[in-house]
Motif scaffolding. Structure first.
Motif, PDB file in Angstrom:
ATOM      1  N   ASP A 116       0.150  -4.164   5.312  1.00 32.17           N
ATOM      2  CA  ASP A 116       0.278  -3.125   4.286  1.00 32.17           C
ATOM      3  C   ASP A 116       0.309  -3.705   2.876  1.00 32.17           C
ATOM      4  O   ASP A 116       0.683  -2.999   1.931  1.00 32.17           O
ATOM      5  N   PHE A 117      -0.124  -4.959   2.710  1.00 28.46           N
ATOM      6  CA  PHE A 117       0.056  -5.623   1.426  1.00 28.46           C
ATOM      7  C   PHE A 117      -1.243  -6.243   0.930  1.00 28.46           C
ATOM      8  O   PHE A 117      -2.132  -6.593   1.719  1.00 28.46           O
ATOM      9  N   PHE A 118      -1.339  -6.370  -0.393  1.00 23.03           N
ATOM     10  CA  PHE A 118      -2.428  -7.136  -0.997  1.00 23.03           C
ATOM     11  C   PHE A 118      -1.908  -7.778  -2.279  1.00 23.03           C
ATOM     12  O   PHE A 118      -0.863  -7.382  -2.823  1.00 23.03           O
ATOM     13  N   ASN A 119      -2.613  -8.773  -2.773  1.00 17.37           N
ATOM     14  CA  ASN A 119      -2.177  -9.556  -3.929  1.00 17.37           C
ATOM     15  C   ASN A 119      -3.100  -9.331  -5.126  1.00 17.37           C
ATOM     16  O   ASN A 119      -4.314  -9.134  -4.966  1.00 17.37           O
ATOM     17  N   ILE A 120      -2.498  -9.384  -6.300  1.00 13.58           N
ATOM     18  CA  ILE A 120      -3.226  -9.317  -7.560  1.00 13.58           C
ATOM     19  C   ILE A 120      -2.768 -10.495  -8.413  1.00 13.58           C
ATOM     20  O   ILE A 120      -1.565 -10.695  -8.610  1.00 13.58           O
ATOM     21  N   THR A 121      -3.705 -11.274  -8.919  1.00  9.04           N
ATOM     22  CA  THR A 121      -3.376 -12.398  -9.796  1.00  9.04           C
ATOM     23  C   THR A 121      -3.896 -12.106 -11.191  1.00  9.04           C
ATOM     24  O   THR A 121      -5.089 -11.769 -11.368  1.00  9.04           O
ATOM     25  N   LEU A 122      -3.013 -12.233 -12.190  1.00  7.42           N
ATOM     26  CA  LEU A 122      -3.382 -11.922 -13.567  1.00  7.42           C
ATOM     27  C   LEU A 122      -2.868 -13.002 -14.511  1.00  7.42           C
ATOM     28  O   LEU A 122      -1.798 -13.582 -14.301  1.00  7.42           O
ATOM     29  N   LYS A 123      -3.640 -13.257 -15.559  1.00 11.69           N
ATOM     30  CA  LYS A 123      -3.193 -14.106 -16.648  1.00 11.69           C
ATOM     31  C   LYS A 123      -2.460 -13.251 -17.682  1.00 11.69           C
ATOM     32  O   LYS A 123      -2.701 -12.055 -17.808  1.00 11.69           O
ATOM     33  N   LYS A 124      -1.569 -13.882 -18.398  1.00 15.88           N
ATOM     34  CA  LYS A 124      -0.822 -13.165 -19.429  1.00 15.88           C
ATOM     35  C   LYS A 124      -1.777 -12.437 -20.374  1.00 15.88           C
ATOM     36  O   LYS A 124      -2.751 -13.017 -20.867  1.00 15.88           O
ATOM     37  N   GLY A 125      -1.514 -11.148 -20.603  1.00 15.30           N
ATOM     38  CA  GLY A 125      -2.341 -10.342 -21.494  1.00 15.30           C
ATOM     39  C   GLY A 125      -3.453  -9.599 -20.804  1.00 15.30           C
ATOM     40  O   GLY A 125      -4.104  -8.735 -21.419  1.00 15.30           O
ATOM     41  N   GLU A 126      -3.713  -9.891 -19.525  1.00 19.97           N
ATOM     42  CA  GLU A 126      -4.772  -9.205 -18.793  1.00 19.97           C
ATOM     43  C   GLU A 126      -4.290  -7.864 -18.242  1.00 19.97           C
ATOM     44  O   GLU A 126      -3.105  -7.691 -17.934  1.00 19.97           O
ATOM     45  N   THR A 127      -5.225  -6.942 -18.113  1.00 19.16           N
ATOM     46  CA  THR A 127      -4.943  -5.618 -17.560  1.00 19.16           C
ATOM     47  C   THR A 127      -5.928  -5.329 -16.433  1.00 19.16           C
ATOM     48  O   THR A 127      -7.105  -5.705 -16.521  1.00 19.16           O
ATOM     49  N   THR A 128      -5.444  -4.672 -15.399  1.00 19.40           N
ATOM     50  CA  THR A 128      -6.335  -4.249 -14.328  1.00 19.40           C
ATOM     51  C   THR A 128      -5.939  -2.860 -13.847  1.00 19.40           C
ATOM     52  O   THR A 128      -4.803  -2.416 -14.053  1.00 19.40           O
ATOM     53  N   THR A 129      -6.883  -2.184 -13.219  1.00 21.22           N
ATOM     54  CA  THR A 129      -6.664  -0.846 -12.673  1.00 21.22           C
ATOM     55  C   THR A 129      -6.929  -0.872 -11.176  1.00 21.22           C
ATOM     56  O   THR A 129      -7.902  -1.486 -10.715  1.00 21.22           O
ATOM     57  N   ILE A 130      -6.063  -0.196 -10.414  1.00 25.18           N
ATOM     58  CA  ILE A 130      -6.221  -0.099  -8.967  1.00 25.18           C
ATOM     59  C   ILE A 130      -6.334   1.376  -8.599  1.00 25.18           C
ATOM     60  O   ILE A 130      -5.516   2.201  -9.033  1.00 25.18           O
ATOM     61  N   ARG A 131      -7.366   1.719  -7.817  1.00 27.71           N
ATOM     62  CA  ARG A 131      -7.524   3.077  -7.299  1.00 27.71           C
ATOM     63  C   ARG A 131      -7.173   3.093  -5.817  1.00 27.71           C
ATOM     64  O   ARG A 131      -7.522   2.174  -5.079  1.00 27.71           O
ATOM     65  N   PHE A 132      -6.499   4.169  -5.421  1.00 24.74           N
ATOM     66  CA  PHE A 132      -6.152   4.327  -4.001  1.00 24.74           C
ATOM     67  C   PHE A 132      -6.849   5.559  -3.440  1.00 24.74           C
ATOM     68  O   PHE A 132      -7.031   6.566  -4.121  1.00 24.74           O
ATOM     69  N   GLN A 133      -7.241   5.463  -2.169  1.00 22.51           N
ATOM     70  CA  GLN A 133      -7.890   6.596  -1.493  1.00 22.51           C
ATOM     71  C   GLN A 133      -7.281   6.779  -0.109  1.00 22.51           C
ATOM     72  O   GLN A 133      -6.790   5.853   0.496  1.00 22.51           O
TER      73      GLN A 133
ATOM     74  N   MET B  77       0.846  -1.195   0.000  1.00 19.65           N
ATOM     75  CA  MET B  77       0.000   0.000   0.000  1.00 19.65           C
ATOM     76  C   MET B  77       0.882   1.246   0.000  1.00 19.65           C
ATOM     77  O   MET B  77       1.787   1.381   0.829  1.00 19.65           O
ATOM     78  N   PRO B  78       0.650   2.161  -0.922  1.00 19.97           N
ATOM     79  CA  PRO B  78       1.453   3.391  -0.950  1.00 19.97           C
ATOM     80  C   PRO B  78       1.256   4.210   0.319  1.00 19.97           C
ATOM     81  O   PRO B  78       0.251   4.078   1.027  1.00 19.97           O
ATOM     82  N   ALA B  79       2.214   5.076   0.574  1.00 16.23           N
ATOM     83  CA  ALA B  79       2.136   5.942   1.750  1.00 16.23           C
ATOM     84  C   ALA B  79       0.925   6.861   1.655  1.00 16.23           C
ATOM     85  O   ALA B  79       0.528   7.298   0.569  1.00 16.23           O
ATOM     86  N   GLN B  80       0.338   7.135   2.791  1.00 16.96           N
ATOM     87  CA  GLN B  80      -0.755   8.091   2.949  1.00 16.96           C
ATOM     88  C   GLN B  80      -2.065   7.647   2.285  1.00 16.96           C
ATOM     89  O   GLN B  80      -2.940   8.474   2.034  1.00 16.96           O
ATOM     90  N   VAL B  81      -2.212   6.350   1.984  1.00 17.54           N
ATOM     91  CA  VAL B  81      -3.497   5.851   1.503  1.00 17.54           C
ATOM     92  C   VAL B  81      -3.967   4.761   2.455  1.00 17.54           C
ATOM     93  O   VAL B  81      -3.172   4.078   3.087  1.00 17.54           O
ATOM     94  N   SER B  82      -5.262   4.611   2.559  1.00 14.53           N
ATOM     95  CA  SER B  82      -5.812   3.634   3.493  1.00 14.53           C
ATOM     96  C   SER B  82      -6.723   2.618   2.823  1.00 14.53           C
ATOM     97  O   SER B  82      -7.114   1.630   3.438  1.00 14.53           O
ATOM     98  N   LYS B  83      -7.027   2.863   1.557  1.00 17.88           N
ATOM     99  CA  LYS B  83      -7.986   2.004   0.884  1.00 17.88           C
ATOM    100  C   LYS B  83      -7.567   1.782  -0.563  1.00 17.88           C
ATOM    101  O   LYS B  83      -7.093   2.698  -1.237  1.00 17.88           O
ATOM    102  N   ALA B  84      -7.741   0.558  -1.041  1.00 14.06           N
ATOM    103  CA  ALA B  84      -7.443   0.230  -2.437  1.00 14.06           C
ATOM    104  C   ALA B  84      -8.629  -0.497  -3.041  1.00 14.06           C
ATOM    105  O   ALA B  84      -9.250  -1.360  -2.401  1.00 14.06           O
ATOM    106  N   GLU B  85      -8.961  -0.150  -4.288  1.00 13.64           N
ATOM    107  CA  GLU B  85     -10.032  -0.811  -5.021  1.00 13.64           C
ATOM    108  C   GLU B  85      -9.489  -1.267  -6.368  1.00 13.64           C
ATOM    109  O   GLU B  85      -8.753  -0.532  -7.030  1.00 13.64           O
ATOM    110  N   VAL B  86      -9.898  -2.458  -6.774  1.00 13.21           N
ATOM    111  CA  VAL B  86      -9.431  -3.005  -8.043  1.00 13.21           C
ATOM    112  C   VAL B  86     -10.612  -3.124  -8.997  1.00 13.21           C
ATOM    113  O   VAL B  86     -11.736  -3.451  -8.594  1.00 13.21           O
TER     114      VAL B  86
END
Length: 782
Positions: A765-782, A742-751
């Motif tokens: 302070d950690f979370f996991n993202i699993t992706l298949k080759k060629g997949e794209t995802t976006t994460i927002r931090f607040q 988790m980046p500094a000064q953020v408390s929430k992450a959404e994928v």
């Protein structure tokens, strides 16, 4: 627009902009009356294959080791000088152009003499500008003289593989030039019809029959008259002129003469506009893979040389770092190409017969630093020349291992060249370093970690295995500690004081050796497991790793550079080799080994903030790994110090030349690449097993974004404001599971999942993202 620009012609080579297409290089000085364009071909080397192994060396190894274990390092070094160095002239003490080792050499100098039909000395040009576009890989010169606007464009084509120069004016019949070509030695020129040729054969150190080369030049004149005579091509009263230059050598190319002819003919068949467009499109396929913005770029209105000067007084110029980041990527793109050679000590660009330090490949940091930006800045396809160079030294390195150490496997010492040199250097004070080959393997392994390419892993495995087998065979038991140690060796180019008061370089198990071998054994253990092979070797390596000397902290709190706590005559030495495990290794981190990280910091403090260019670049990365963004930025500011120092002057401290080349001094390109990697390291890290955004970001970079940057298995992009990351995009280049801090000064992450943002499940302070080759995802931090 990313560009370098100047308000006057270059007065020296280090002010010329550098053009290159991975093989052919050109550096125009932009002169008004007379212009010189320095030419290079990445394959043009003197020297040749040789057997530099000293056949009796191995029989002296037991005596050398015994002296070292008795603390008689100076005597061991003397014995090595007589028995355990290369046979013959070696590198020629860095002047190897006339000995078998050879040197990277300048291809030649293209001369353009301009005639304006007026007294150009009194009619001085106005509105002069010399610029280079990083986004197009095109240089331009423009000025007004006697009421006429003259413009030049230059590029080394990524499409047709020739140098193209276009001369135009805004009035008719204003282009008058005389063109010639030469080099300092070993050349002849000839006119064949309307083609000007320069050809020759370099020295090989034995019979004079070294590498052959050819350059061919033709001109297209729009209007006017083209004439040839007395070694020149001349054009009078033209409306526009396009110059084409093709070059080739016989390095792995027996058809080089025909190849140059074909390249020239192919280029001349195309319209200039079409050739230019094709060049830009092919270049941008590489350059546009990664981007960086650091917010404000209001200083871009300053000429580049003046911008450097301004930065020393006021370092609030984020745009300069972003420009330099892309300049480093440009230099890598332009100084290597699959199927050819990796960038040498000066990349592609040299202006002398004997390039400093032969322009070779130093294995005690330089060739590795040249490739530090390769993976993180999304240029993985440029790894092939590095891989091929390493693969080609395995065979001679196998012989060297047997001759000097009576050992299995392969080894290369501190220097190598295009001819496969693997012997020690000509003096043991620096030439006995032999874990550079382990460092080469680390670079090969790093590329696998980023790409997750199992086919590539299978290809490099035998290289890694052979290197590990060499060290497994040559490690000996230290009589005092029982550890398995290297002997003889040295901590690159550094000196220590013995209890007797005498100075020496040769030692037992310098810290860097232990770090490199521990890492190498780990790679082979992991690779053999993934490939399900060599179980017996894997067990031997697992046992040996436990017996290697650990990192040690001295009484003064510093990480020890040697097995013993010697006194250094030069505490601010440019090499910081014992910090390899901090960067580019990952054995020491503030999170996992805080005591060792603290000791590494103490070592950095003692080394000081000065250093040669590449040394400063390394320190930027080290401070970044310690999460000290302000100190990394302070070092970057020191690196950007403008300098005009020429020649070999390591005491003056490094800096940056007006054309943004790194000043060692003299010019060494590793500092350019190392600093690009350092800027990356300040903004993105993944060596700890997780992805961390803005780990060492200075306060002056409070707003910014990057895209196309790489972590193992994925490309990532990020946006931040006021030092807070707001959004991240991830594209998987392989099936991957990423752990993200988790980046500094953020408390929430959404994928983003199926068009909706859902909260991520965090663990600390950690979370996991699993992706298949060629997949794209976006994460927002607040």
């Amino acid at each position: 627009m990313l560009r370098l620009w100047y308000e006057q012609p270059a007065s020296r080579w280090e002010e010329c902009v550098a053009l290159g297409n991975g093989r052919l290089g050109a550096m125009p000085d932009g002169g008004v009356l007379k212009e010189n364009i320095t030419l290079n071909d990445i394959t043009l080397w003197s020297g040749g294959k040789q057997d530099a192994d000293s056949p009796e060396a191995a029989k002296y190894l037991p005596a050398i080791r015994q002296l070292l274990f008795e603390g008689k390092n100076d005597e061991a070094q003397d014995l090595m000088y007589k028995s355990f160095v290369c046979k013959g002239a070696g590198s020629g003490q860095g002047n190897g152009a006339k000995v078998p080792y050879g040197s990277y050499e300048v291809l030649g100098n293209l001369h353009l003499d301009y005639n304006y039909g007026v007294d150009a000395v009194s009619a001085k040009p106005s509105k002069y500008m010399r610029e280079f576009s990083l986004e197009e890989a095109i240089a331009r010169t423009s000025y007004t003289l006697d009421g006429t606007v003259y413009t030049r464009e230059y590029f080394t084509s990524f499409d047709t593989d020739v140098l193209i120069i276009r001369l135009t004016a805004d009035k008719l019949k204003k282009i008058n030039i005389a063109l010639s070509i030469d080099r300092p030695e070993q050349f002849k020129t000839a006119l064949v019809g309307d083609e000007l040729q320069m050809s020759g054969q370099l020295e090989n150190g034995t019979n004079g029959k070294g590498m052959q080369y050819i350059t061919r030049i033709k001109i297209k004149s729009e209007g006017g008259k083209l004439t040839a005579g007395k070694g020149t091509l001349q054009v009078k009263d033209a409306n526009a002129v396009t110059i084409y230059l093709a070059a080739s050598t016989d390095y792995r190319n027996s058809d080089f003469m025909n190849q140059s002819t074909k390249n020239l003919a192919s280029a001349m068949r195309r319209k200039y506009s079409a050739a230019k467009l094709a060049h830009v499109q092919k270049y941008q396929q590489l350059f546009n893979r990664a981007k960086l913005s650091l917010g404000s770029d209001d200083k871009k209105s300053l000429p580049t040389d003046k911008r450097l000067v301004a930065f020393t007084a006021d370092s609030n110029d984020p745009g300069l770092a972003a420009l330099y980041y892309q300049f480093g990527r440009y230099l890598l793109i332009c100084s290597t190409r699959p199927g050819l050679l990796p960038p040498n000590l000066q990349g592609l660009w040299a202006n002398t017969i004997n390039t400093p330090w032969n322009g070779d490949y130093h294995l005690n940091i330089n060739i590795q630093m040249n490739h530090w930006p390769l993976n993180v800045t999304n240029l993985p396809m440029l790894n092939e020349p590095f891989y091929s160079l390493v693969a080609n030294i395995v065979e001679p390195g196998t012989k060297t291992a047997k001759v000097y150490y009576n050992a299995e496997g392969w080894v290369a010492h501190v220097i190598t060249n295009v001819w496969g040199y693997t012997s020690p250097g000509e003096h043991p004070s620096w030439g006995s370093f032999n874990t550079g080959s382990a460092w080469l393997c680390q670079m090969l392994w790093t590329h696998y970690i980023y790409t997750q390419d199992k086919t590539y892993l299978s290809k490099i495995y035998t290289i890694l295995k052979g290197s590990a087998e060499f060290y497994l065979a040559t490690l000996v038991k230290d009589p005092d500690t029982g550890w398995l140690v290297t002997a003889p060796s040295n901590s690159p180019e550094n000196t220590f004081i013995l209890p007797s008061g005498k100075m020496a370089n040769v030692c037992v198990a310098p810290t860097m050796d232990n770090q490199l071998i521990r890492a190498l054994f780990g790679y082979v253990i992991q690779a053999s497991g993934e490939l399900n092979t060599d179980e017996a070797l894997r067990k031997k390596l697992q046992e040996a790793v436990q017996k290697l000397p650990p990192n040690q902290i001295g009484k003064d709190g510093r990480l020890m550079e040697w097995l013993q706590e010697y006194t250094e005559p030069d505490p601010e030495h440019r090499h910081v080799s014992h910090l390899w495990a901090l960067y580019p290794g990952n054995e020491i981190t503030p999170e996992k080994t805080p005591d060792l990280a603290k000791a590494a910091r103490a070592s950095l403090e003692k080394r000081g903030d000065q250093g040669t260019g590449w040394s400063l670049a390394w320190k930027i990365n080290l401070w970044a790994r310690l999460h000290d963004g302000e100190r990394a930025y302070k070092t970057l500011q020191r690196f950007f110090r403008p300098t005009s120092v020429q020649g070999f002057d390591m005491q003056s401290g490094g800096g940056t030349y007006a054309n943004l080349f790194c000043a060692h001094p003299p010019f060494q390109i590793d500092g350019n690449f190392g600093t690009t990697a350092g800027i990356s390291e300040m903004l993105l890290q993944s060596h700890n097993g997780y992805v961390e955004f803005l780990p060492a970001t200075p306060s002056l970079w409070k707003d910014g974004s990057f895209s196309g940057w790489c972590v193992p298995g994925a490309e990532v992009s990020a946006v931040w404001h006021n030092m807070i990351v707001s959004q991240v995009n991830i594209y998987a280049v392989a099936d991957t599971k990423l752990t993200i801090k988790m980046p500094a000064q953020v408390s929430k992450a959404e994928v983003l999942q199926k068009g909706k943002y859902v909260p991520v499940q965090t663990s600390g302070d950690f979370f996991n993202i699993t992706l298949k080759k060629g997949e794209t995802t976006t994460i927002r931090f607040q």
